[in-house]
Design an enzyme around this catalytic site. Structure first.
Site, PDB file in Angstrom:
ATOM      1  CD  GLU A 176      -3.257  -0.843   1.854  1.00  0.00           C
ATOM      2  OE1 GLU A 176      -3.827   0.250   1.714  1.00  0.00           O
ATOM      3  OE2 GLU A 176      -3.677  -1.760   2.587  1.00  0.00           O
TER       4      GLU A 176
ATOM      5  CD  GLU B 290      -3.693  -1.891   9.147  1.00  0.00           C
ATOM      6  OE1 GLU B 290      -2.905  -2.834   8.985  1.00  0.00           O
ATOM      7  OE2 GLU B 290      -4.392  -1.401   8.243  1.00  0.00           O
TER       8      GLU B 290
HETATM    9  C1  BGC Z   1      -5.077   1.310   5.085  1.00  0.00           C
HETATM   10  C2  BGC Z   1      -5.626   2.301   6.049  1.00  0.00           C
HETATM   11  C3  BGC Z   1      -6.782   2.988   5.390  1.00  0.00           C
HETATM   12  C4  BGC Z   1      -7.822   1.913   5.212  1.00  0.00           C
HETATM   13  C5  BGC Z   1      -9.103   2.371   4.692  1.00  0.00           C
HETATM   14  C6  BGC Z   1      -6.119   0.287   4.861  1.00  0.00           C
HETATM   15  O1  BGC Z   1      -5.721  -0.736   4.024  1.00  0.00           O
HETATM   16  O2  BGC Z   1      -3.861   0.767   5.488  1.00  0.00           O
HETATM   17  O3  BGC Z   1      -4.870   2.867   6.948  1.00  0.00           O
HETATM   18  O4  BGC Z   1      -7.183   4.169   5.923  1.00  0.00           O
HETATM   19  O5  BGC Z   1      -7.306   0.848   4.442  1.00  0.00           O
HETATM   20  O6  BGC Z   1      -9.777   1.430   3.955  1.00  0.00           O
END
Ligand code: BGC
Length: 873
Positions: A464, A740
């Site tokens: 990402e 996260e």
């Molecule tokens: C990201 C996030 C993001 C979220 C929203 C994730 O895969 O890492 O931090 O805001 O998706 O869908």
């Protein structure tokens, strides 16, 4: 004369070369005795051998003052200094040190460079081998000064006469390239000489055409052809000038990089490096002529913040030999960067470096990286010590595995972690009596460093690393305290606006990469889309930069207007795709948006909050009609929220912590209703055993909501809780960054099996803003900290705290201790600012610049804990 003004600064950019602003705003700080009041200043500019002064200008202002002279011309260099008068003073201070400012190429016509790259055929769907480009040239006179302006399609790194130009990494960074392509300016005077010279460039895929994005990602996002755009301006001793720009005379060849991808890593064969390729004597007759294409120079923009650089090197804290040239390394700290190796062995030997954030069963756990392979490979040249660091990739890791190492041991310096991120100036510090909370704060700092990599990213390791708008929206207040992020974020906000649809839709991440069948990033969603209103506001609040607020106003307005249309006459945003309180710990792993708090409650709360901020923005910008309209809108949304979401018994339709926290913090409930909401919130916190029960939307506001309604002890209980899920659970589990998920590492020590398990996401670290403003008690009381609020609220478990921040006026700090009900606080107010000190006994004191000490009786804070922080490694 006792006041001493410091060297002026320009805009939010601390590096003097290549400003894109013909009229850069000027700021300066003054050091003066306590109580000294600024009354006037005088600027003096020296340009082209002439000196010009503004004369004495009567104003106490010193931040982002308008440029008082004729605009800078392209490439013009000037030197500016300042002196000041205090109130009632007849004589000025001495002059400050002079500050240099130099314009970049300000007009599209200044650019003559073509975009040049290899002309050989390539399969755009394959892993392509990056090229080297070069050209030799002669300078027939001694050089006085020289500047190199450069950008690229792809990533680039320049060399002149065999030496690297600059220290920036991953240039030109990631912007919405078709509209804004950043160039950098380098002083290359010392690299050039009279006679034969050569310039060379490495190129690599990077964001331009490399694979980016989850679910396999996309290649060729912006094009298929790598190209360099560069222009060298030489001024000779005799005053004449020469310009050498990329054109059809450059030549290209394959280099030693066999492949380079931001996610995949880099493969490098040192035997393939053409010796002396960027030096003048090199024979490039076997290289091929380049393809050359015209450049639309109107999209070339100067940086407004610092570039990515290596800011620190870490040695491993533990090295485990695993036999046959394999080693497992622990660097003791999770971060973004890459490894540099120093190795000697036979030609053709292959050393492989693999990276991971965590271990599982004693080996690297690479599953959370998903499709980001994060593996670098080096093939030795042989015949001596070789040093190598990949140039065009970056990984998020704490652990690494080395394979193929020639020898039984690793010596210090053999494998070093080079920490990379945007080279932001540190501006904020915090400490307190609880070492676990200090470690938590340190983890926030490391997650900030790891995720400010040219754009504000969600995470630095998996497939990402995107500019997720919601993550920075909730984290910007923390980041803006810890680092000078304004230059970098103001550039990124331009990109957000560039990607925003005409109808106001803000993408979920910027720059945008296309979605797939199941997911499109281009649709409106609360929390994330609100970045266009709330983040400019945060930056204004912290820096006083009205210009930034004005520049983003159109974008902010388009967003709120869109939400107004979507909500319709009900004023409730009850439709469409929402992620709501993303990652509420109660949400099932496969559906992180399925939170306890209704996502439409979150959406309407944010609608009211953004409308209110937009009204305030309009008022400050003098848009009175808009101010009135959005204030009314905010009020209507608030009323609609109350009618829809507050039950007759005072409970909210979602009887959940995030719901109450948002209603309180966003001012949706007031008076008795607010007290009742606070009481219910505190009760829910207690009922949950102080375990966290909030996600992206609730976590940044819950401690403030509790504090605001008189439940500061519950806020401290949340902060100091150690069971899972909680902030300190992560610290006690050995975290060195913010995770996260609350349980990225499960209590049994295994890695959360969810497909989305990063150990380096800053969003849930947004609590640090509360640590700064409330625990330590240092907050802006007027835009740009011109007035500073010192309002520490001690709570049970913490007996002392300090915070320090480099405000636009200079250093502000607060430091308090609490012992046996006796509270002592010292505050420091910089020159030009004032302070409001609110003490635990309810007293308020107004202070001027200088240090001030107060004592008060205070019932809270017993200092009940003392614990050891788990050591690094
Ligand atoms: C990201 C996030 C993001 C979220 C929203 C994730 O895969 O890492 O931090 O805001 O998706 O869908």
């Amino acid at each position: 004369m006792s006041a001493v003004p410091a060297r002026p600064t320009f805009e939010h950019h601390r590096e003097p070369l290549g400003t894109g602003e013909p009229c850069p705003r000027i700021s300066f700080r003054t050091t003066a005795p306590a109580g000294w009041l600024p009354a006037a200043h005088e600027f003096e500019i020296t340009r082209g051998g002439a000196t010009e002064s503004t004369g004495r200008t009567a104003t106490p202002d010193s931040v982002l003052l308008p440029w008082p002279w004729a605009p800078l011309r392209s490439r013009e260099r000037a030197s500016v200094r300042v002196r000041v008068w205090g109130a009632g003073e007849e004589d000025p201070s001495g002059w400050s040190e002079p500050a240099a400012v130099e314009a970049g190429l300000l007009l599209p016509e200044d650019w003559r460079a073509a975009a040049v790259g290899p002309a050989w055929p390539e399969d755009p769907d394959s892993d392509r081998r990056p090229p080297l480009l070069r050209r030799s040239f002669v300078l027939d006179r001694p050089v006085r000064s020289a500047r190199l302006y450069a950008s690229a399609h792809g990533l680039f790194r320049l060399e002149v006469n065999g030496r690297r130009v600059g220290t920036d990494e991953l240039a030109p960074g990631w912007t919405v390239y078709p509209q804004r392509l950043r160039y950098s300016t380098h002083d290359v005077t010392d690299l050039l000489r009279e006679g034969g010279n050569a310039i060379g460039s490495w190129l690599a895929d990077g964001w331009f055409r490399g694979r980016i994005g989850f679910d396999g990602g996309y290649r060729n996002l912006y094009g298929t052809d790598l190209a360099l755009i560069a222009q060298l301006h030489v001024t000779f001793d005799d005053g004449t000038e020469a310009v050498l720009a990329t054109d059809g005379h450059w030549r290209a060849a394959h280099g030693p990089i066999l492949f380079s991808g931001l996610y995949e890593g880099e493969r490098y064969d040192a035997r393939e490096l053409p010796h002396g390729w960027s030096e003048p004597g090199f024979d490039d007759s076997a290289w091929t002529p380049v393809r050359s294409a015209p450049v639309d120079a109107s999209r070339l923009v100067a940086p407004t913040g610092p570039p990515v650089r290596c800011t620190q090197e870490l040695e491993p804290v533990r090295v485990e030999p695993r036999g046959e040239g394999r080693f497992l390394l622990d660097f003791g700290q999770n971060a973004a960067g890459r490894l540099r190796i120093r190795v000697s062995g036979e030609a053709g030997r292959v050393v492989t470096l693999t990276h991971a954030e965590v271990l599982e069963d004693g080996e690297l756990c690479t599953r959370p990286l998903r499709e980001a392979e994060s593996r670098d490979t080096y093939v030795l040249r042989g015949g001596g010590t070789e040093e190598w660091e990949p140039a065009f990739t970056i990984h998020g890791f704490r652990y690494a595995q080395v394979e193929g190492w020639p020898g039984e041991t690793l010596q210090p310096g053999d494998v070093v972690f080079r920490v990379l991120h945007t080279d932001l100036e540190r501006t904020g510090w915090f400490s307190c009596s609880d070492p676990l909370v200090e470690r938590l704060h340190e983890n926030v700092v490391w997650s900030t460093r790891s995720n400010f990599v040219d754009i504000p990213t969600d995470c630095p390791q998996r497939d990402e690393r995107l500019g997720w708008t919601g993550d920075i929206q909730v984290f910007a207040p923390t980041a803006a305290f810890l680092f000078d992020v304004t230059g970098m974020l103001s550039s990124w906000l331009r990109d957000v606006e560039a990607e925003q649809l005409e109808d106001g839709t803000v993408p979920w991440y910027v720059p945008v990469i296309p979605g797939g069948e199941e997911w499109t990033p281009i649709r409106p969603g609360a929390v994330w889309g609100d970045v266009v209103v709330l983040t400019p506001w945060t930056l204004f609040e912290r820096t006083g930069d009205l210009g930034l607020l004005a520049a983003q106003y159109g974008s902010a307005r388009r967003w709120v207007d869109l939400v107004e249309r979507l909500a319709g006459p009900s004023r409730l945003w009850n439709s469409g795709f929402q992620l709501g309180d993303w990652l509420d710990p109660a949400a099932p792993p496969e559906d992180p948006a399925d939170a306890r708090t209704d996502r439409h409650l979150v959406a309407t709360a944010y609608f009211a909050w953004s409308a209110r901020h937009l009204a305030e923005t309009a008022r400050i910008l003098g848009e009175d009609g808009d101010a009135e309209h959005y204030a009314e809108l905010a009020e209507e949304v608030r009323e609609a929220f109350l009618a829809e979401h507050v039950r007759p018994d005072g409970r909210l339709t979602s009887d959940a912590q995030t719901a109450y926290a948002l209603a309180i913090r966003f001012g949706l409930v007031s008076g008795e209703e607010q007290q009742a909401a606070g009481a219910r919130l505190a009760e829910l916190v207690r009922d949950a055993g102080n375990r966290i029960a909030t996600g992206f939307a609730g976590t940044p506001v819950i401690c403030d909501a509790l504090t605001q309604t008189g439940h500061v002890e519950e806020a401290y209980a949340l902060l100091l809780e150690r069971g899972c899920p909680s902030w300190l659970y992560t610290v006690l589990s050995g975290a060195t960054t913010i995770w996260e998920r609350w349980d990225s590492l499960l209590p049994d020590g295994t890695v959360n099996p969810g497909g989305m398990t990063s150990f380096n996401h800053y969003a849930l670290g947004a609590v640090a803003d509360w640590l700064h403003r409330v625990v330590a008690g240092l907050a802006p009381d007027a835009p740009g900290y011109r007035s500073i609020l010192f309002h520490p609220r001690p709570g049970d478990g913490i007996t002392s705290a300090t915070a320090r921040h480099e405000t636009p006026y200079g250093t502000a700090s607060v430091s308090w201790t609490l012992a046996a009900g006796h509270f002592t606080v010292t505050v420091q107010v910089p020159t030009g600012a004032t302070g409001r000190v609110v003490l635990p006994d309810g007293r308020t004191e107004f202070v001027g610049s200088g240090a001030h000490r107060f004592t008060a009786a205070c019932a809270s804070g017993a200092g009940r804990r003392h614990v050891e922080v788990p050591g690094r490694g």
